[in-house]
Motif scaffolding. Structure first.
Motif, PDB file in Angstrom:
ATOM      1  N   UNK A 116      -4.981   5.288 -10.329  1.00  0.00           N
ATOM      2  CA  UNK A 116      -4.266   6.567 -10.429  1.00  0.00           C
ATOM      3  C   UNK A 116      -5.181   7.760 -10.170  1.00  0.00           C
ATOM      4  N   UNK A 117      -6.495   7.531 -10.177  1.00  0.00           N
ATOM      5  CA  UNK A 117      -7.437   8.628  -9.931  1.00  0.00           C
ATOM      6  C   UNK A 117      -7.292   9.194  -8.524  1.00  0.00           C
ATOM      7  N   UNK A 118      -6.685   8.402  -7.644  1.00  0.00           N
ATOM      8  CA  UNK A 118      -6.512   8.873  -6.279  1.00  0.00           C
ATOM      9  C   UNK A 118      -5.766  10.182  -6.206  1.00  0.00           C
ATOM     10  N   UNK A 119      -4.752  10.332  -7.034  1.00  0.00           N
ATOM     11  CA  UNK A 119      -3.972  11.583  -7.037  1.00  0.00           C
ATOM     12  C   UNK A 119      -4.850  12.763  -7.439  1.00  0.00           C
ATOM     13  N   UNK A 120      -5.693  12.562  -8.447  1.00  0.00           N
ATOM     14  CA  UNK A 120      -6.592  13.637  -8.892  1.00  0.00           C
ATOM     15  C   UNK A 120      -7.510  14.071  -7.770  1.00  0.00           C
ATOM     16  N   UNK A 121      -8.030  13.103  -7.000  1.00  0.00           N
ATOM     17  CA  UNK A 121      -8.937  13.435  -5.894  1.00  0.00           C
ATOM     18  C   UNK A 121      -8.203  14.219  -4.805  1.00  0.00           C
ATOM     19  N   UNK A 122      -6.952  13.865  -4.533  1.00  0.00           N
ATOM     20  CA  UNK A 122      -6.185  14.609  -3.527  1.00  0.00           C
ATOM     21  C   UNK A 122      -5.921  16.038  -4.005  1.00  0.00           C
TER      22      UNK A 122
ATOM     23  N   UNK B 278       0.834  -1.204   0.000  1.00  0.00           N
ATOM     24  CA  UNK B 278       0.000   0.000   0.000  1.00  0.00           C
ATOM     25  C   UNK B 278       0.869   1.253   0.000  1.00  0.00           C
ATOM     26  N   UNK B 279       1.928   1.255   0.827  1.00  0.00           N
ATOM     27  CA  UNK B 279       2.821   2.427   0.874  1.00  0.00           C
ATOM     28  C   UNK B 279       3.499   2.630  -0.468  1.00  0.00           C
ATOM     29  N   UNK B 280       4.070   1.571  -1.014  1.00  0.00           N
ATOM     30  CA  UNK B 280       4.782   1.701  -2.294  1.00  0.00           C
ATOM     31  C   UNK B 280       3.832   2.099  -3.421  1.00  0.00           C
ATOM     32  N   UNK B 281       2.646   1.508  -3.453  1.00  0.00           N
ATOM     33  CA  UNK B 281       1.675   1.862  -4.479  1.00  0.00           C
ATOM     34  C   UNK B 281       1.203   3.299  -4.340  1.00  0.00           C
ATOM     35  N   UNK B 282       1.002   3.729  -3.100  1.00  0.00           N
ATOM     36  CA  UNK B 282       0.555   5.102  -2.847  1.00  0.00           C
ATOM     37  C   UNK B 282       1.624   6.108  -3.247  1.00  0.00           C
ATOM     38  N   UNK B 283       2.868   5.812  -2.920  1.00  0.00           N
ATOM     39  CA  UNK B 283       3.956   6.712  -3.299  1.00  0.00           C
ATOM     40  C   UNK B 283       4.023   6.883  -4.811  1.00  0.00           C
ATOM     41  N   UNK B 284       3.810   5.797  -5.540  1.00  0.00           N
ATOM     42  CA  UNK B 284       3.813   5.879  -7.006  1.00  0.00           C
ATOM     43  C   UNK B 284       2.640   6.717  -7.508  1.00  0.00           C
ATOM     44  N   UNK B 285       1.463   6.520  -6.911  1.00  0.00           N
ATOM     45  CA  UNK B 285       0.266   7.243  -7.348  1.00  0.00           C
ATOM     46  C   UNK B 285       0.388   8.735  -7.063  1.00  0.00           C
ATOM     47  N   UNK B 286       0.799   9.072  -5.854  1.00  0.00           N
ATOM     48  CA  UNK B 286       0.886  10.489  -5.472  1.00  0.00           C
ATOM     49  C   UNK B 286       2.069  11.168  -6.146  1.00  0.00           C
ATOM     50  N   UNK B 287       3.157  10.426  -6.317  1.00  0.00           N
ATOM     51  CA  UNK B 287       4.286  10.925  -7.079  1.00  0.00           C
ATOM     52  C   UNK B 287       5.111  11.980  -6.377  1.00  0.00           C
ATOM     53  N   UNK B 288       5.127  11.965  -5.052  1.00  0.00           N
ATOM     54  CA  UNK B 288       5.900  12.946  -4.292  1.00  0.00           C
ATOM     55  C   UNK B 288       7.182  12.324  -3.774  1.00  0.00           C
ATOM     56  N   UNK B 289       8.293  12.980  -4.019  1.00  0.00           N
ATOM     57  CA  UNK B 289       9.562  12.520  -3.464  1.00  0.00           C
ATOM     58  C   UNK B 289       9.637  12.877  -1.982  1.00  0.00           C
TER      59      UNK B 289
END
Length: 387
Positions: A375-381, A20-31
């Protein structure tokens, strides 16, 4: 986005939490995204510190610390335990404020009735002006009482990973979206295969210790697994790989899997994998012909790589995810509580084998667009913060 951080991460010894952490980091795309963990050292063991910053979610104060003393007095004099529940997390509430975004990534924390700590965190963040998100979750509908409704309503955004939870939660919080589990975006790493693991001719099997606690009228649920493995050995040329996905000391898949391995190791048809990080485990699972998994994120690793999969499920998350992928969870989810006949697993395995081509074809056609929806999660955030 001023600050965006994750909390409620239990530790990477549960490779579903890691995924979940790794997938979320990829989706949000924040270093350099901050993740507050209950076990930083465990996370480092699996290399999570290479992709995110790690912080401690809890601080356990010594007995005579002023905060502990105040908490004890409040409990003794006023029967009020709310301060005691809050103080282990005070370092988070003092660090973040308005415009910051706190993302709770527990996944199935609201599948059970022991969610009080998450309620405390959500309430305290909101009181501080910090917006909260319940991310990639499942929620057991039967546990949604008045107290949980009040808690869920405080989240600025809830993303549910399957439609059963979505239908229940959207009645409580209008800012609820249906978005696949972030682990569907997890990358895989294909390590060399161990001896005896044949690509596309190996059945992957995952179990959890809970399996061993379910007794049935004809013996134990464990007997179903033993009968299935014997059946595969007797009637096919397929190899069997036992694959652990959670290795916490108190909840270790390797214990029941080792019992199976010891029973069949002399057949030269059964191998047992060691412990790997979630991307490496996904690499092994992706090369299975079929997969049978008790852990939800072991089945997500299989679904997302188009491997025909049976979930040995006991909660809303297994049923909901299978229903969204196949249109039904019948034949795709087998609740361990219903293993009443010694041949139940054999029968469902034979159904899968008969329908193997159709299942794989459906996954090949369906999964690419389904994964893309994660990937829609990033758009919602971004919409939540006006970016």
């Amino acid at each position: 986005m001023k600050n965006c951080f994750l909390y409620s991460h239990g530790g990477s010894g549960n490779h579903g939490c890691e995924a979940i952490v790794r997938g979320t980091q990829k989706i949000i795309g924040r270093e350099n995204m901050m993740v507050y963990s209950l076990n930083k050292e465990e996370d480092k063991l699996y290399g999570l510190d290479e992709v995110v910053n790690l912080g401690s979610q809890r601080i356990d104060y010594p007995r005579f610390n002023i905060k502990r003393i105040i908490a004890s007095l409040k409990i003794k004099l006023f029967k009020d335990g709310s301060y005691a529940e809050k103080i282990p997390f005070d370092h988070l509430f003092s660090k973040y404020s308005s415009n910051d975004l706190a993302i709770s990534i527990g996944g199935d924390n609201y599948c059970y009735d022991s969610y009080e700590v998450y309620k405390t965190l959500n309430k305290s963040f909101n009181k501080n002006g910090t917006k909260t998100v319940l991310w990639g979750c499942s929620v057991e509908p039967k546990f949604i009482d008045e107290k949980m409704e009040e808690d869920l309503a405080k989240y600025s955004l809830i993303t549910t990973r399957e439609s059963i939870s979505y239908e229940a939660v959207k009645k409580v919080n209008k800012s609820t979206k249906l978005i696949p589990d972030p682990a569907f975006q997890l990358e895989k790493i294909e390590l060399p295969l161990p001896k005896g693991f044949e690509v596309n001719n190996t059945i992957g099997i995952n179990m959890s210790p809970m399996i061993m606690s379910y007794e049935t009228s004809d013996g134990s649920a464990m007997k179903n697994y033993e009968n299935l493995i014997q059946h595969i050995i007797d009637t096919t040329d397929i190899q069997i790989a036992l694959i652990p996905h959670v290795v916490w000391q108190q909840n270790d898949d390797r214990k029941p899997l080792k019992a199976l391995y010891d029973k069949f190791k002399d057949t030269n048809r059964v191998i047992m994998l060691g412990d790997y990080n979630c991307m490496e485990l996904k690499g092994f699972i992706s090369r299975c012909r079929m997969f049978i998994g008790a852990r939800t994120h072991s089945t997500i690793a299989a679904y997302s790589t188009c491997v025909p999969t049976l979930a040995i499920g006991y909660s809303v998350k297994a049923k909901g995810i299978a229903k969204d992928i196949f249109g039904t969870y019948e034949n795709y989810v087998l609740p361990v509580q219903t293993l009443s006949d010694k041949d139940d697993l054999i029968n469902i395995f034979e159904w899968m084998k008969t329908n193997e081509y159709e299942i794989r074809n459906h996954l090949n056609n369906f999964i690419p667009s389904y994964k893309e929806r994660a990937l829609q999660g990033r758009t919602e955030l971004e919409k939540l913060l006006g970016e």
